[in-house]
Design a protein around this motif. Sequence first.
Motif, short mmCIF file in Angstrom:
data_model
loop_
_atom_site.label_atom_id
_atom_site.label_comp_id
_atom_site.label_asym_id
_atom_site.label_seq_id
_atom_site.Cartn_x
_atom_site.Cartn_y
_atom_site.Cartn_z
N GLU A 54 -0.40 -8.43 -2.71
CA GLU A 54 0.11 -8.07 -1.39
C GLU A 54 1.58 -7.70 -1.45
OE1 GLU A 54 0.46 -10.10 3.01
OE2 GLU A 54 -1.44 -10.29 1.92
N GLN A 55 2.35 -8.36 -2.29
CA GLN A 55 3.77 -8.02 -2.44
C GLN A 55 3.92 -6.59 -2.96
OE1 GLN A 55 5.42 -11.02 -5.00
NE2 GLN A 55 5.26 -12.64 -3.46
N LEU A 56 3.11 -6.24 -3.95
CA LEU A 56 3.14 -4.90 -4.52
C LEU A 56 2.80 -3.86 -3.47
CD1 LEU A 56 3.06 -2.89 -7.00
CD2 LEU A 56 0.62 -3.43 -7.13
N VAL A 57 1.72 -4.09 -2.74
CA VAL A 57 1.27 -3.12 -1.75
C VAL A 57 2.25 -3.00 -0.59
CG1 VAL A 57 -0.63 -2.45 -0.23
CG2 VAL A 57 -1.12 -3.51 -2.42
N ALA A 58 2.82 -4.11 -0.17
CA ALA A 58 3.82 -4.07 0.90
C ALA A 58 5.04 -3.25 0.48
CB ALA A 58 4.24 -5.49 1.28
N ALA A 59 5.43 -3.38 -0.79
CA ALA A 59 6.57 -2.61 -1.30
C ALA A 59 6.23 -1.12 -1.36
CB ALA A 59 6.97 -3.12 -2.68
N LEU A 60 5.01 -0.79 -1.77
CA LEU A 60 4.58 0.62 -1.79
C LEU A 60 4.51 1.18 -0.38
CD1 LEU A 60 1.73 0.45 -4.47
CD2 LEU A 60 3.92 1.65 -4.71
N ARG A 61 4.04 0.35 0.55
CA ARG A 61 3.95 0.79 1.94
C ARG A 61 5.35 1.13 2.48
NH1 ARG A 61 3.73 3.01 5.78
NH2 ARG A 61 2.78 2.64 7.80
N ALA A 62 6.34 0.33 2.09
CA ALA A 62 7.72 0.57 2.52
C ALA A 62 8.23 1.91 1.97
CB ALA A 62 8.62 -0.58 2.06
N MET A 72 -2.65 4.70 2.94
CA MET A 72 -4.01 4.22 3.14
C MET A 72 -4.34 3.09 2.16
SD MET A 72 -5.17 6.30 5.54
CE MET A 72 -6.95 6.02 5.45
N ILE A 73 -5.26 2.23 2.57
CA ILE A 73 -5.77 1.17 1.70
C ILE A 73 -7.26 1.41 1.48
CG2 ILE A 73 -6.26 -1.30 1.50
CD1 ILE A 73 -3.31 -0.73 1.26
N ASP A 74 -7.70 1.23 0.26
CA ASP A 74 -9.12 1.38 -0.05
C ASP A 74 -9.87 0.07 0.22
OD1 ASP A 74 -11.46 2.74 -1.41
OD2 ASP A 74 -11.19 1.03 -2.74
N ASP A 75 -10.78 0.10 1.20
CA ASP A 75 -11.78 -0.95 1.38
C ASP A 75 -11.25 -2.39 1.41
OD1 ASP A 75 -14.35 -2.07 1.59
OD2 ASP A 75 -14.51 -2.28 -0.58
N ASP A 76 -10.18 -2.67 2.14
CA ASP A 76 -9.71 -4.04 2.29
C ASP A 76 -9.01 -4.15 3.63
OD1 ASP A 76 -8.35 -6.51 2.20
OD2 ASP A 76 -8.26 -6.45 0.01
N VAL A 77 -9.76 -4.56 4.64
CA VAL A 77 -9.23 -4.63 6.00
C VAL A 77 -8.06 -5.60 6.11
CG1 VAL A 77 -9.78 -5.05 8.42
CG2 VAL A 77 -11.52 -4.12 6.91
N LYS A 78 -8.22 -6.78 5.51
CA LYS A 78 -7.17 -7.79 5.60
C LYS A 78 -5.87 -7.29 5.00
CE LYS A 78 -6.08 -12.59 4.40
NZ LYS A 78 -6.53 -13.80 3.66
N LEU A 81 -4.26 -4.57 7.22
CA LEU A 81 -3.62 -5.14 8.41
C LEU A 81 -2.34 -5.88 8.04
CD1 LEU A 81 -6.78 -6.51 10.28
CD2 LEU A 81 -5.43 -4.48 10.88
N ASN A 82 -2.37 -6.62 6.94
CA ASN A 82 -1.21 -7.44 6.54
C ASN A 82 0.00 -6.59 6.18
OD1 ASN A 82 -2.67 -9.75 6.97
ND2 ASN A 82 -2.93 -10.28 4.81
N GLN A 103 -12.45 -4.47 14.03
CA GLN A 103 -11.31 -5.16 13.40
C GLN A 103 -10.06 -4.29 13.34
OE1 GLN A 103 -12.32 -7.25 9.67
NE2 GLN A 103 -14.46 -6.70 10.03
N LEU A 104 -10.20 -3.00 13.59
CA LEU A 104 -9.09 -2.07 13.40
C LEU A 104 -8.31 -1.83 14.68
CD1 LEU A 104 -10.83 0.68 11.23
CD2 LEU A 104 -9.63 -1.37 10.45
N PRO A 105 -6.98 -1.75 14.58
CA PRO A 105 -6.19 -1.29 15.72
C PRO A 105 -6.62 0.13 16.07
CG PRO A 105 -4.78 -2.25 14.01
CD PRO A 105 -6.14 -2.10 13.42
N THR A 106 -6.49 0.48 17.33
CA THR A 106 -6.96 1.81 17.77
C THR A 106 -6.21 2.95 17.10
OG1 THR A 106 -5.46 1.67 19.68
CG2 THR A 106 -7.75 0.96 20.00
N ASP A 107 -4.98 2.69 16.63
CA ASP A 107 -4.20 3.76 16.01
C ASP A 107 -4.32 3.79 14.49
OD1 ASP A 107 -2.82 1.41 15.58
OD2 ASP A 107 -0.84 2.25 16.01
N MET A 108 -5.17 2.93 13.92
CA MET A 108 -5.32 2.91 12.47
C MET A 108 -6.31 3.99 12.04
SD MET A 108 -6.16 -0.22 9.82
CE MET A 108 -4.45 -0.79 9.70
N ILE A 109 -5.91 4.79 11.05
CA ILE A 109 -6.76 5.88 10.54
C ILE A 109 -7.95 5.30 9.79
CG2 ILE A 109 -6.81 7.87 8.97
CD1 ILE A 109 -3.72 8.03 9.45
N LEU A 110 -9.12 5.91 9.99
CA LEU A 110 -10.32 5.48 9.30
C LEU A 110 -10.93 6.65 8.54
CD1 LEU A 110 -12.59 3.49 8.62
CD2 LEU A 110 -13.64 4.04 10.85
#
Length: 215
Positions: A54-62, A72-78, A81-82, A103-110
């Motif tokens: 999660e630390q790695l992905v959060a840093a990439l998201r930033a 985008m995240i592949d196949d992991d809702v939690k 969202l985190n 489970q998805l916010p209305t503005d989250m791409i699917l």
Amino acid sequence: MLDLTIYAIAGPQDYPTDSIEVAFEKMSHVIESGVTVFQYRDKGMAFPKLGQREQLVAALRAVAKLEQVTFMIDDDVKLALNVHADGIHVGQSDLALEKLVPQLPTDMILGLSINNLSEMTAVDNPRIDYLGLGPIFPTNSKADASASLGVEYASEILNANQLHLPVVGIGGIQLKDLPALKQAGLNGVAVISLLTQAQDVAATVSAMKESWQNA
């Protein structure tokens, strides 16, 4: 407006000889290279430290947020969202859409993967934002990949796109394939090894954009 033109997919497993830290630097470089979408995908990857994923992905998201690249995240809702990802991409065998959508916010791409004509004609959920079609060509990047479609069959599938959703092609795509894929009706191309194994990622992305625009 979602721009699928250059859709990069990567995870630490795509840099097998590198540490997690070096893989992060290389994935950050991909995000910074001019791609329009970056999907984090690490199926089957084991992380040596608790919380490291999660630390790695959060840093990439930033990094993606700074570069204004759709993340985008592949196949992991939690996880999606985190880290406040822009969206999540799922396959036909992943979590059922009727369970996923609430489970998805209305503005989250699917995004949804499709592999054949019958799966295209079955797409009827208005919550889906785009489709990933493939594998167009044979690929070694995914162990459980279906048989390759080829450009002609891919074009036939695209003609059955009843919801007129944007579609990105994936699977074994090389630079030389882009003109034919654009002419077939795709809205963009998703690549893994073309960028993760590139000697010069930025130059490759630039060449991809030029090829796509001139097709």
